[in-house]
Design an enzyme around this catalytic site. Structure first.
Site, PDB file in Angstrom:
ATOM      1  N   ASP A  33      -3.706  -2.982 -22.295  1.00  0.00           N
ATOM      2  CA  ASP A  33      -2.750  -1.903 -22.023  1.00  0.00           C
ATOM      3  C   ASP A  33      -2.101  -1.471 -23.338  1.00  0.00           C
ATOM      4  O   ASP A  33      -1.746  -2.299 -24.187  1.00  0.00           O
ATOM      5  CB  ASP A  33      -1.690  -2.385 -21.024  1.00  0.00           C
ATOM      6  CG  ASP A  33      -0.927  -1.236 -20.403  1.00  0.00           C
ATOM      7  OD1 ASP A  33      -1.113  -0.985 -19.201  1.00  0.00           O
ATOM      8  OD2 ASP A  33      -0.136  -0.586 -21.131  1.00  0.00           O
ATOM      9  N   ILE A  34      -1.902  -0.191 -23.500  1.00  0.00           N
ATOM     10  CA  ILE A  34      -1.330   0.364 -24.736  1.00  0.00           C
ATOM     11  C   ILE A  34       0.157  -0.006 -24.870  1.00  0.00           C
ATOM     12  O   ILE A  34       0.697   0.009 -25.980  1.00  0.00           O
ATOM     13  CB  ILE A  34      -1.538   1.898 -24.771  1.00  0.00           C
ATOM     14  CG1 ILE A  34      -1.532   2.431 -26.178  1.00  0.00           C
ATOM     15  CG2 ILE A  34      -0.530   2.623 -23.890  1.00  0.00           C
ATOM     16  CD1 ILE A  34      -2.063   3.853 -26.304  1.00  0.00           C
ATOM     17  N   ASN A  88      -0.764  -0.831  -8.677  1.00  0.00           N
ATOM     18  CA  ASN A  88       0.248   0.134  -8.260  1.00  0.00           C
ATOM     19  C   ASN A  88      -0.466   1.271  -7.526  1.00  0.00           C
ATOM     20  O   ASN A  88      -1.489   1.782  -8.002  1.00  0.00           O
ATOM     21  CB  ASN A  88       0.998   0.677  -9.475  1.00  0.00           C
ATOM     22  CG  ASN A  88       1.837  -0.381 -10.159  1.00  0.00           C
ATOM     23  OD1 ASN A  88       2.359  -1.285  -9.502  1.00  0.00           O
ATOM     24  ND2 ASN A  88       1.971  -0.290 -11.464  1.00  0.00           N
ATOM     25  N   GLY A  94       4.869   3.259  -8.875  1.00  0.00           N
ATOM     26  CA  GLY A  94       4.672   3.083 -10.306  1.00  0.00           C
ATOM     27  C   GLY A  94       3.307   3.488 -10.820  1.00  0.00           C
ATOM     28  O   GLY A  94       3.020   3.307 -12.000  1.00  0.00           O
ATOM     29  N   GLN A  95       2.440   4.035  -9.945  1.00  0.00           N
ATOM     30  CA  GLN A  95       1.127   4.470 -10.438  1.00  0.00           C
ATOM     31  C   GLN A  95       1.294   5.758 -11.230  1.00  0.00           C
ATOM     32  O   GLN A  95       1.846   6.744 -10.725  1.00  0.00           O
ATOM     33  CB  GLN A  95       0.138   4.684  -9.278  1.00  0.00           C
ATOM     34  CG  GLN A  95      -1.282   4.971  -9.780  1.00  0.00           C
ATOM     35  CD  GLN A  95      -2.319   5.071  -8.656  1.00  0.00           C
ATOM     36  OE1 GLN A  95      -1.967   5.073  -7.476  1.00  0.00           O
ATOM     37  NE2 GLN A  95      -3.580   5.163  -9.024  1.00  0.00           N
ATOM     38  N   SER A  96       0.836   5.737 -12.490  1.00  0.00           N
ATOM     39  CA  SER A  96       0.938   6.928 -13.334  1.00  0.00           C
ATOM     40  C   SER A  96      -0.441   7.456 -13.736  1.00  0.00           C
ATOM     41  O   SER A  96      -0.561   8.612 -14.140  1.00  0.00           O
ATOM     42  CB  SER A  96       1.767   6.626 -14.591  1.00  0.00           C
ATOM     43  OG  SER A  96       1.173   5.593 -15.348  1.00  0.00           O
ATOM     44  N   HIS A 101      -6.806   0.935 -11.347  1.00  0.00           N
ATOM     45  CA  HIS A 101      -6.816  -0.095 -12.387  1.00  0.00           C
ATOM     46  C   HIS A 101      -6.029  -1.287 -11.890  1.00  0.00           C
ATOM     47  O   HIS A 101      -4.940  -1.129 -11.331  1.00  0.00           O
ATOM     48  CB  HIS A 101      -6.239   0.423 -13.713  1.00  0.00           C
ATOM     49  CG  HIS A 101      -4.935   1.149 -13.560  1.00  0.00           C
ATOM     50  ND1 HIS A 101      -4.873   2.460 -13.113  1.00  0.00           N
ATOM     51  CD2 HIS A 101      -3.664   0.754 -13.739  1.00  0.00           C
ATOM     52  CE1 HIS A 101      -3.611   2.839 -13.045  1.00  0.00           C
ATOM     53  NE2 HIS A 101      -2.846   1.813 -13.408  1.00  0.00           N
ATOM     54  N   HIS A 103      -3.840  -4.353 -13.067  1.00  0.00           N
ATOM     55  CA  HIS A 103      -3.141  -4.912 -14.231  1.00  0.00           C
ATOM     56  C   HIS A 103      -3.284  -6.434 -14.166  1.00  0.00           C
ATOM     57  O   HIS A 103      -2.866  -7.042 -13.166  1.00  0.00           O
ATOM     58  CB  HIS A 103      -1.635  -4.605 -14.161  1.00  0.00           C
ATOM     59  CG  HIS A 103      -1.252  -3.171 -14.262  1.00  0.00           C
ATOM     60  ND1 HIS A 103      -0.714  -2.620 -15.416  1.00  0.00           N
ATOM     61  CD2 HIS A 103      -1.257  -2.171 -13.340  1.00  0.00           C
ATOM     62  CE1 HIS A 103      -0.420  -1.342 -15.202  1.00  0.00           C
ATOM     63  NE2 HIS A 103      -0.732  -1.040 -13.949  1.00  0.00           N
TER      64      HIS A 103
HETATM   65  P1  5GP Z   1       0.166   2.552 -13.819  1.00  0.00           P
HETATM   66  O1  5GP Z   1       1.547   2.994 -14.225  1.00  0.00           O
HETATM   67  O2  5GP Z   1      -0.663   3.729 -13.367  1.00  0.00           O
HETATM   68  O3  5GP Z   1       0.108   1.394 -12.863  1.00  0.00           O
HETATM   69  O4  5GP Z   1      -0.501   1.968 -15.147  1.00  0.00           O
HETATM   70  C1  5GP Z   1      -1.006   2.779 -16.146  1.00  0.00           C
HETATM   71  C2  5GP Z   1      -1.038   1.931 -17.403  1.00  0.00           C
HETATM   72  O5  5GP Z   1      -1.859   2.563 -18.341  1.00  0.00           O
HETATM   73  C3  5GP Z   1       0.330   1.752 -18.042  1.00  0.00           C
HETATM   74  O6  5GP Z   1       0.660   0.368 -18.086  1.00  0.00           O
HETATM   75  C4  5GP Z   1       0.163   2.379 -19.432  1.00  0.00           C
HETATM   76  O7  5GP Z   1       0.840   1.651 -20.440  1.00  0.00           O
HETATM   77  C5  5GP Z   1      -1.337   2.347 -19.619  1.00  0.00           C
HETATM   78  N1  5GP Z   1      -1.850   3.410 -20.454  1.00  0.00           N
HETATM   79  C6  5GP Z   1      -1.498   4.730 -20.414  1.00  0.00           C
HETATM   80  N2  5GP Z   1      -2.205   5.427 -21.319  1.00  0.00           N
HETATM   81  C7  5GP Z   1      -3.031   4.532 -21.939  1.00  0.00           C
HETATM   82  C8  5GP Z   1      -4.009   4.659 -22.972  1.00  0.00           C
HETATM   83  O8  5GP Z   1      -4.273   5.742 -23.504  1.00  0.00           O
HETATM   84  N3  5GP Z   1      -4.646   3.520 -23.366  1.00  0.00           N
HETATM   85  C9  5GP Z   1      -4.384   2.302 -22.789  1.00  0.00           C
HETATM   86  N4  5GP Z   1      -5.060   1.245 -23.267  1.00  0.00           N
HETATM   87  N5  5GP Z   1      -3.465   2.153 -21.814  1.00  0.00           N
HETATM   88  C10 5GP Z   1      -2.802   3.252 -21.399  1.00  0.00           C
END
Ligand code: 5GP
Ligand code: ZN
Length: 115
Positions: A33-34, A88, A94-96, A101, A103
């Site tokens: 994760d970034i 998520n 919290g899904q963005s 995916h 975690h």
């Molecule tokens: P969500 O919020 O959808 O459950 O998780 C999305 C995750 O993707 C977040 O934890 C965010 O830090 C990660 N993320 C967003 N953009 C990037 C990216 O460009 N590269 C990587 N490696 N992770 C990313």
């Protein structure tokens, strides 16, 4: 759907956007994760585009099982016995990124309930 041209994680799966890849399997990819929220924070995705874990379960249950096995292999590779595997689902949860995916979070004590 196999790929979505506007999807960030489809671009990572396709190699158009770089990522720190930890593991690869036939139908999945695992990368860091970034913005890590724990010492180990790895995302495991199917190579194909599915918007959330329920959609993946309905369309490709074998790939979901492969994703869960890969998450366990990520944890083993990081040397952690306990980890949290989080999907998520929906923006309010919290899904963005709307490419499913898991975690894989570990390497520190986890509290419950999550925030
Ligand atoms: P969500 O919020 O959808 O459950 O998780 C999305 C995750 O993707 C977040 O934890 C965010 O830090 C990660 N993320 C967003 N953009 C990037 C990216 O460009 N590269 C990587 N490696 N992770 C990313
Ligand atoms: Zn996608």
């Amino acid at each position: 759907m196999s790929a979505d041209a506007d999807c960030l994680f489809c671009k990572i799966a396709g190699g158009q956007i770089p990522a720190d890849v930890v593991r690869e399997s036939e139908h999945t990819l695992a990368f860091r994760d970034i913005s890590p929220q724990a010492p180990t924070h790895v995302l495991v995705i199917p190579r194909e585009h599915h918007r959330d874990v329920a959609s993946l379960a309905a369309a490709a249950p074998g790939t979901l099982a492969e994703l869960v096995r890969e998450a366990a292999a990520v944890a083993a590779g990081e040397g952690i016995e306990a980890y949290r595997l989080v999907f998520n689902t929906g923006s309010e949860a919290g899904q963005s990124v709307f490419h499913v995916h898991g975690h894989v979070l570990g390497g520190r004590a986890m509290t419950w309930p999550p925030g």
